[in-house]
Design a protein around this motif. Structure first.
Motif, PDB file in Angstrom:
ATOM      1  N   TRP A 119     -14.867 -76.947  62.459  1.00  0.00           N
ATOM      2  CA  TRP A 119     -16.144 -76.365  62.020  1.00  0.00           C
ATOM      3  C   TRP A 119     -16.181 -75.974  60.545  1.00  0.00           C
ATOM      4  N   ARG A 120     -15.220 -75.161  60.088  1.00  0.00           N
ATOM      5  CA  ARG A 120     -15.317 -74.636  58.725  1.00  0.00           C
ATOM      6  C   ARG A 120     -15.145 -75.713  57.663  1.00  0.00           C
ATOM      7  N   ASN A 121     -14.093 -76.526  57.775  1.00  0.00           N
ATOM      8  CA  ASN A 121     -13.846 -77.539  56.752  1.00  0.00           C
ATOM      9  C   ASN A 121     -14.992 -78.539  56.614  1.00  0.00           C
ATOM     10  N   PRO A 122     -15.529 -79.067  57.731  1.00  0.00           N
ATOM     11  CA  PRO A 122     -16.677 -79.972  57.606  1.00  0.00           C
ATOM     12  C   PRO A 122     -17.897 -79.298  56.976  1.00  0.00           C
ATOM     13  N   LEU A 123     -18.077 -78.007  57.230  1.00  0.00           N
ATOM     14  CA  LEU A 123     -19.191 -77.271  56.648  1.00  0.00           C
ATOM     15  C   LEU A 123     -19.076 -77.246  55.125  1.00  0.00           C
ATOM     16  N   ILE A 124     -17.842 -77.150  54.634  1.00  0.00           N
ATOM     17  CA  ILE A 124     -17.600 -77.073  53.199  1.00  0.00           C
ATOM     18  C   ILE A 124     -17.593 -78.461  52.549  1.00  0.00           C
ATOM     19  N   SER A 125     -16.904 -79.402  53.198  1.00  0.00           N
ATOM     20  CA  SER A 125     -16.688 -80.717  52.594  1.00  0.00           C
ATOM     21  C   SER A 125     -17.714 -81.778  52.983  1.00  0.00           C
ATOM     22  N   GLY A 126     -18.361 -81.571  54.137  1.00  0.00           N
ATOM     23  CA  GLY A 126     -19.277 -82.578  54.636  1.00  0.00           C
ATOM     24  C   GLY A 126     -18.582 -83.731  55.333  1.00  0.00           C
ATOM     25  N   LYS A 127     -17.267 -83.622  55.497  1.00  0.00           N
ATOM     26  CA  LYS A 127     -16.483 -84.685  56.133  1.00  0.00           C
ATOM     27  C   LYS A 127     -15.973 -84.231  57.501  1.00  0.00           C
ATOM     28  N   GLN A 128     -16.133 -85.093  58.487  1.00  0.00           N
ATOM     29  CA  GLN A 128     -15.708 -84.771  59.846  1.00  0.00           C
ATOM     30  C   GLN A 128     -14.257 -85.205  60.082  1.00  0.00           C
ATOM     31  N   PRO A 129     -13.481 -84.428  60.842  1.00  0.00           N
ATOM     32  CA  PRO A 129     -12.107 -84.824  61.166  1.00  0.00           C
ATOM     33  C   PRO A 129     -12.106 -85.989  62.145  1.00  0.00           C
ATOM     34  N   SER A 130     -10.999 -86.696  62.202  1.00  0.00           N
ATOM     35  CA  SER A 130     -10.902 -87.833  63.117  1.00  0.00           C
ATOM     36  C   SER A 130     -10.834 -87.343  64.563  1.00  0.00           C
ATOM     37  N   GLU A 131     -11.209 -88.210  65.470  1.00  0.00           N
ATOM     38  CA  GLU A 131     -11.152 -87.877  66.893  1.00  0.00           C
ATOM     39  C   GLU A 131      -9.719 -87.604  67.330  1.00  0.00           C
ATOM     40  N   ASP A 132      -8.778 -88.369  66.780  1.00  0.00           N
ATOM     41  CA  ASP A 132      -7.368 -88.151  67.115  1.00  0.00           C
ATOM     42  C   ASP A 132      -6.881 -86.781  66.658  1.00  0.00           C
ATOM     43  N   ARG A 133      -7.355 -86.355  65.485  1.00  0.00           N
ATOM     44  CA  ARG A 133      -6.968 -85.043  64.968  1.00  0.00           C
ATOM     45  C   ARG A 133      -7.475 -83.941  65.893  1.00  0.00           C
ATOM     46  N   ILE A 134      -8.712 -84.037  66.345  1.00  0.00           N
ATOM     47  CA  ILE A 134      -9.286 -83.037  67.243  1.00  0.00           C
ATOM     48  C   ILE A 134      -8.563 -83.040  68.584  1.00  0.00           C
ATOM     49  N   LYS A 135      -8.231 -84.207  69.089  1.00  0.00           N
ATOM     50  CA  LYS A 135      -7.496 -84.291  70.354  1.00  0.00           C
ATOM     51  C   LYS A 135      -6.143 -83.607  70.247  1.00  0.00           C
ATOM     52  N   SER A 136      -5.474 -83.812  69.123  1.00  0.00           N
ATOM     53  CA  SER A 136      -4.166 -83.190  68.910  1.00  0.00           C
ATOM     54  C   SER A 136      -4.290 -81.668  68.833  1.00  0.00           C
ATOM     55  N   LEU A 137      -5.277 -81.191  68.082  1.00  0.00           N
ATOM     56  CA  LEU A 137      -5.488 -79.745  67.950  1.00  0.00           C
ATOM     57  C   LEU A 137      -5.870 -79.115  69.286  1.00  0.00           C
ATOM     58  N   THR A 138      -6.681 -79.828  70.062  1.00  0.00           N
ATOM     59  CA  THR A 138      -7.080 -79.329  71.382  1.00  0.00           C
ATOM     60  C   THR A 138      -5.860 -79.202  72.294  1.00  0.00           C
ATOM     61  N   LYS A 139      -4.972 -80.168  72.222  1.00  0.00           N
ATOM     62  CA  LYS A 139      -3.758 -80.144  73.040  1.00  0.00           C
ATOM     63  C   LYS A 139      -2.914 -78.905  72.739  1.00  0.00           C
ATOM     64  N   TYR A 140      -2.690 -78.633  71.449  1.00  0.00           N
ATOM     65  CA  TYR A 140      -1.886 -77.466  71.072  1.00  0.00           C
ATOM     66  C   TYR A 140      -2.593 -76.165  71.443  1.00  0.00           C
ATOM     67  N   MET A 141      -3.903 -76.131  71.239  1.00  0.00           N
ATOM     68  CA  MET A 141      -4.661 -74.925  71.568  1.00  0.00           C
ATOM     69  C   MET A 141      -4.613 -74.646  73.068  1.00  0.00           C
ATOM     70  N   GLU A 142      -4.809 -75.657  73.858  1.00  0.00           N
ATOM     71  CA  GLU A 142      -4.802 -75.462  75.312  1.00  0.00           C
ATOM     72  C   GLU A 142      -3.418 -75.112  75.838  1.00  0.00           C
ATOM     73  N   LYS A 143      -2.388 -75.594  75.154  1.00  0.00           N
ATOM     74  CA  LYS A 143      -1.014 -75.179  75.517  1.00  0.00           C
ATOM     75  C   LYS A 143      -0.868 -73.668  75.292  1.00  0.00           C
ATOM     76  N   SER A 144      -1.389 -73.161  74.170  1.00  0.00           N
ATOM     77  CA  SER A 144      -1.332 -71.722  73.894  1.00  0.00           C
ATOM     78  C   SER A 144      -2.144 -70.925  74.908  1.00  0.00           C
ATOM     79  N   LEU A 145      -3.313 -71.442  75.274  1.00  0.00           N
ATOM     80  CA  LEU A 145      -4.150 -70.753  76.258  1.00  0.00           C
ATOM     81  C   LEU A 145      -3.472 -70.710  77.623  1.00  0.00           C
ATOM     82  N   THR A 146      -2.810 -71.812  77.990  1.00  0.00           N
ATOM     83  CA  THR A 146      -2.088 -71.841  79.265  1.00  0.00           C
ATOM     84  C   THR A 146      -0.920 -70.869  79.241  1.00  0.00           C
ATOM     85  N   ASP A 147      -0.181 -70.839  78.133  1.00  0.00           N
ATOM     86  CA  ASP A 147       0.931 -69.888  78.003  1.00  0.00           C
ATOM     87  C   ASP A 147       0.417 -68.454  78.063  1.00  0.00           C
ATOM     88  N   PHE A 148      -0.688 -68.203  77.378  1.00  0.00           N
ATOM     89  CA  PHE A 148      -1.286 -66.862  77.393  1.00  0.00           C
ATOM     90  C   PHE A 148      -1.619 -66.436  78.824  1.00  0.00           C
TER      91      PHE A 148
END
Length: 229
Positions: A119-148
């Motif tokens: 959200w923040r970086n695209p708002l500043i730069s106007g460039k969207q992250p790759s789908e693979d990048r978002i998938k990777s970030l989602t994986k790490y985030m959901e691992k943290s949520l599961t651990d939590f």
């Protein structure tokens, strides 16, 4: 002199401290700092407010302190902060600190990174992250949520057991942030959804007040997604 809290409610730890101070009825002066305008990045700000140039931070007379966790520990010693928010008993306090230290490199790191990249970086730069990048970030985030969920939500409705504490507010504010980028952890985990709703209920109306801008941004993101269908 009254305690001054420098904050922006777009900031997760700013919201958690704002909620704590309101609920604990510690008198404080609200000093808004606009992250969107970069008010914290000026030389004058570093010289007169905070050399770290980040928020939240406090001025308590001539005493200045950064970092939300350090601020909560200071408040517990310096003010009449109810024991339920940050325990004074050694072992209970250690368990609160255990979560707060773990959180830095787990839930906060991964939820914040997702929010920034999606959200923040695209708002500043106007460039969207790759789908693979978002998938990777989602994986790490959901691992943290599961651990939590598996580590900290097993001994009762709250992180420290049966009673709400500051660590719940701190964690909930971190997890709420990803809604702005279109990810709602309530939909990932029923247990996390139930826990967040408990925190919100016990902290309202202050919780909703602190999250008013976040809720608005999240709603705008939802409307954008609908328009693409």
């Amino acid at each position: 002199m009254v305690l001054k809290l420098y904050y922006d409610l777009l900031s997760q730890p700013s919201r958690s401290l704002y909620i704590l101070l309101k609920l604990s009825k510690i008198p404080f002066e609200q000093c808004l700092v606009s992250l969107a305008k970069g008010e914290q990045l000026t030389k004058e700000f570093a010289e007169t407010k905070s050399i770290f140039q980040k928020i939240p931070f406090i001025h308590d007379g001539d005493f200045r302190l950064n970092e939300s966790v350090a601020i909560v520990r200071y408040l517990s010693r310096q003010y009449t902060l109810d024991d339920k928010w940050y325990p004074k008993e050694s072992k209970k306090q250690a368990k609160a600190d255990e979560f707060l230290e773990w959180n830095h490199s787990n839930v906060r790191l991964n939820c914040s990174t997702y929010f920034i990249v999606k959200w923040r970086n695209p708002l500043i730069s106007g460039k969207q992250p790759s789908e693979d990048r978002i998938k990777s970030l989602t994986k790490y985030m959901e691992k943290s949520l599961t651990d939590f969920e598996n580590i900290f939500l097993t001994n009762g409705p709250y992180i420290l057991g049966d009673n709400l504490s500051y660590v719940d507010i701190h964690a909930a504010c971190e997890i709420e942030q990803t809604r702005v980028a279109g990810y709602d952890a309530r939909n990932y985990s029923p247990k996390i959804k139930n826990w967040i709703e408990h925190v919100r209920s016990e902290c309202n109306p202050v919780y909703d007040e602190a999250h008013k801008f976040i809720n608005k941004l999240a709603s705008m993101h939802g409307e954008e997604n609908k328009s693409k269908l």
